[in-house]
Design an enzyme around this catalytic site. Structure first.
Site, PDB file in Angstrom:
ATOM      1  CG  HIS A 100      34.628  37.213 -67.556  1.00  0.00           C
ATOM      2  ND1 HIS A 100      34.873  38.271 -67.099  1.00  0.00           N
ATOM      3  CD2 HIS A 100      35.141  37.397 -68.693  1.00  0.00           C
ATOM      4  CE1 HIS A 100      35.721  38.664 -67.587  1.00  0.00           C
ATOM      5  NE2 HIS A 100      36.251  37.935 -68.825  1.00  0.00           N
ATOM      6  CB  THR A 101      30.901  31.601 -65.685  1.00  0.00           C
ATOM      7  OG1 THR A 101      32.535  30.733 -66.059  1.00  0.00           O
ATOM      8  CG2 THR A 101      30.181  31.981 -66.982  1.00  0.00           C
ATOM      9  CB  SER A 136      62.166  36.602 -61.984  1.00  0.00           C
ATOM     10  OG  SER A 136      62.175  36.278 -63.020  1.00  0.00           O
ATOM     11  N   GLY A 182      50.988  36.781 -69.371  1.00  0.00           N
ATOM     12  CA  GLY A 182      49.811  37.658 -69.858  1.00  0.00           C
ATOM     13  C   GLY A 182      49.763  37.714 -71.110  1.00  0.00           C
ATOM     14  CB  ALA A 183      49.552  33.903 -73.261  1.00  0.00           C
ATOM     15  CB  SER A 222      52.427  33.878 -66.429  1.00  0.00           C
ATOM     16  OG  SER A 222      51.689  35.113 -66.336  1.00  0.00           O
ATOM     17  CB  SER A 223      48.864  36.274 -62.783  1.00  0.00           C
ATOM     18  OG  SER A 223      47.881  36.412 -62.743  1.00  0.00           O
ATOM     19  CG  ASP A 263      42.751  32.137 -63.651  1.00  0.00           C
ATOM     20  OD1 ASP A 263      41.786  31.185 -63.878  1.00  0.00           O
ATOM     21  OD2 ASP A 263      43.035  33.379 -63.599  1.00  0.00           O
ATOM     22  CE1 TYR A 273      38.603  38.482 -64.549  1.00  0.00           C
ATOM     23  CE2 TYR A 273      38.281  39.498 -62.661  1.00  0.00           C
ATOM     24  CZ  TYR A 273      38.112  38.837 -62.986  1.00  0.00           C
ATOM     25  OH  TYR A 273      37.521  37.357 -62.714  1.00  0.00           O
TER      26      TYR A 273
HETATM   27  C1  GAF Z   1      40.520  35.794 -65.706  1.00  0.00           C
HETATM   28  C2  GAF Z   1      39.797  35.964 -64.082  1.00  0.00           C
HETATM   29  F1  GAF Z   1      41.575  35.383 -62.823  1.00  0.00           F
HETATM   30  C3  GAF Z   1      39.301  34.711 -63.693  1.00  0.00           C
HETATM   31  O1  GAF Z   1      38.934  33.997 -62.346  1.00  0.00           O
HETATM   32  C4  GAF Z   1      38.287  33.871 -64.590  1.00  0.00           C
HETATM   33  O2  GAF Z   1      37.147  35.522 -64.389  1.00  0.00           O
HETATM   34  C5  GAF Z   1      38.831  34.176 -66.654  1.00  0.00           C
HETATM   35  O3  GAF Z   1      39.643  35.438 -66.047  1.00  0.00           O
HETATM   36  C6  GAF Z   1      37.622  35.116 -67.007  1.00  0.00           C
HETATM   37  O4  GAF Z   1      36.568  33.340 -66.759  1.00  0.00           O
HETATM   38  O5  GAF Z   1      41.338  34.450 -65.922  1.00  0.00           O
END
Ligand code: GAF
Length: 387
Positions: free
Chosen positions: A35-36, A69, A122-123, A127-128, A172, A222
């Site tokens: 979350h940074t 898929s 979803g782990a 995957s998204s 990600d 989130y």
């Molecule tokens: C998810 C988000 F997609 C990332 O951008 C990140 O914020 C993460 O949560 C938390 O670190 O994977």
């Protein structure tokens, strides 16, 4: 309402192995720095050796696209010229990327795409992002769009923000595309400067324990964490206009504003400041090979996520706590957005099998849920093959 139509069979344009473009798009782990990213801070992710495979062909139709898929045994078709409206699930990652490409002027034509996931969904191993970046990379290659890797990263993130509706940061997508084999990325999410640190874990391995508690990062929790951080910055900015994000704060400034911020905002910012410090220290300890110190920082990260950022859950906390008195586990923490998903554990290799048996039995006894264990290896980002 949506412009998509379900299909139940594989598009016939594919022979069993035929394709014009094949993409192997990896999931990611994050060693520390949660979350940074959307607070313009630091993260330490890498792609892993678990991938989504996407195969592409042009289909010579009048702008119809069919995406199937193999994993779900179903798919959908849509028309490139009709307005894109949101669907129910994974289709949105596809539609979002196609829309983003078209909005950026990409000239697409009808195509077929077959997807096979070797990534647990979803782990918390994204995957998204693997799907978004894999699709964007494949279409880039299929239609010679000339997009650079970083453009793929950014447009995939934008598709997730604007179309899927999750205000995710860039970690990600960046790690899925840009990772190098056997390295961890130390990424500054403000200017996207990356340092690639050799992933030398000596006698240890990285073990993911999947709680099998499902979550979706489009969940309001989130987005609300991000909103709390941004709201705190807005309040502070009124007096200190040079503060652009939580990244620019320090503990002194934060304390100065404690009374002006809601208690939760203060807690969220405090966590982010401490986590940024932990990431920078963690990078140093990885370089010097001090894995025990690295592990302590992982535990610190989990505590912050549990108590200050409040994105953990009882299943994740149980797994982290369970590891604490095991001297062969150096560190453990929840990974990714939270509210379920995996813990990441730095564990001595020769103890892994024994530990998986023990912790799985304890987890099942406590929650009546099967635990999945996945040993992961840092790997390179997107791989693209043209026929
Ligand atoms: C998810 C988000 F997609 C990332 O951008 C990140 O914020 C993460 O949560 C938390 O670190 O994977």
């Amino acid at each position: 309402m949506t412009n998509i139509r379900a299909i139940s069979t594989k598009p016939s344009v594919f022979k069993d192995t035929g394709y014009a473009v094949r993409v192997e798009s990896p999931g990611r782990i994050n060693l520390i720095g949660e979350h940074t990213d959307y607070n313009e801070g630091f993260v330490m992710p890498t792609a892993i050796d678990k991938r989504i495979i996407l195969r592409f062909q042009k289909n010579e139709t009048d702008n119809y696209c069919r995406v199937y898929s193999e994993t779900f045994g179903k798919g959908f078709e849509f028309h490139l010229d009709k307005a894109f409206t949101k669907a129910e699930g994974w289709e949105n990652y596809i539609l979002g990327v196609v829309k983003e490409l078209q909005d950026n002027g990409a000239k697409l034509e009808g195509f077929d795409c077959i997807i096979e996931s070797k990534l647990p969904l979803g782990a918390g191993i994204s995957s998204s992002a693997a799907l978004e970046c894999g699709l964007a990379s494949g279409l880039n290659a299929l239609f010679d769009l000339g997009l650079e890797d970083l453009e793929i990263v950014k447009l995939s993130q934008k598709a997730e923000n604007d179309f899927v509706g999750s205000n995710c940061g860039i970690m990600d997508q960046y790690s899925s595309v840009m990772s190098k084999p056997d390295h961890i990325i130390l990424l500054d999410c403000r200017d996207l400067k990356a340092e690639f640190i050799p992933a030398d874990f000596r006698n240890c391995k990285l073990l993911l324990l999947n709680t099998n508690v499902s979550h979706s990062i489009a969940d309001s929790d989130y987005n609300s964490r991000r909103a709390e951080c941004e709201a705190a910055v807005e309040i502070i900015q009124k007096e200190l206009p040079e503060i652009r994000s939580v990244r620019d704060l320090n503990f002194e400034i934060l304390d100065q504003f404690k009374d002006k911020l809601k208690a939760k905002m203060y807690e969220r910012c405090l966590y982010v400041l401490k986590e940024n410090e932990r990431v920078l220290k963690a990078a140093e300890t990885l370089k010097s090979g001090s894995l025990k110190e690295f592990g302590e920082l992982m535990y610190g990260s989990h505590e912050g996520l549990q108590h200050n950022y409040e994105v953990s859950c009882k299943e994740l906390d149980f797994l982290v706590d369970y590891s604490r008195d095991k001297d062969f586990i150096y560190g453990s923490r929840m990974m990714g957005g939270g509210f379920g998903g995996c813990t990441i554990n730095l564990i001595e290799e020769d103890k892994i099998d024994e530990y998986i048996d023990e912790v799985s039995a304890a987890y099942f006894a406590k929650f009546n849920i099967k635990l999945d264990a996945i040993i992961v290896q840092p790997d390179e980002g997107t791989k693209i093959f043209k026929e």
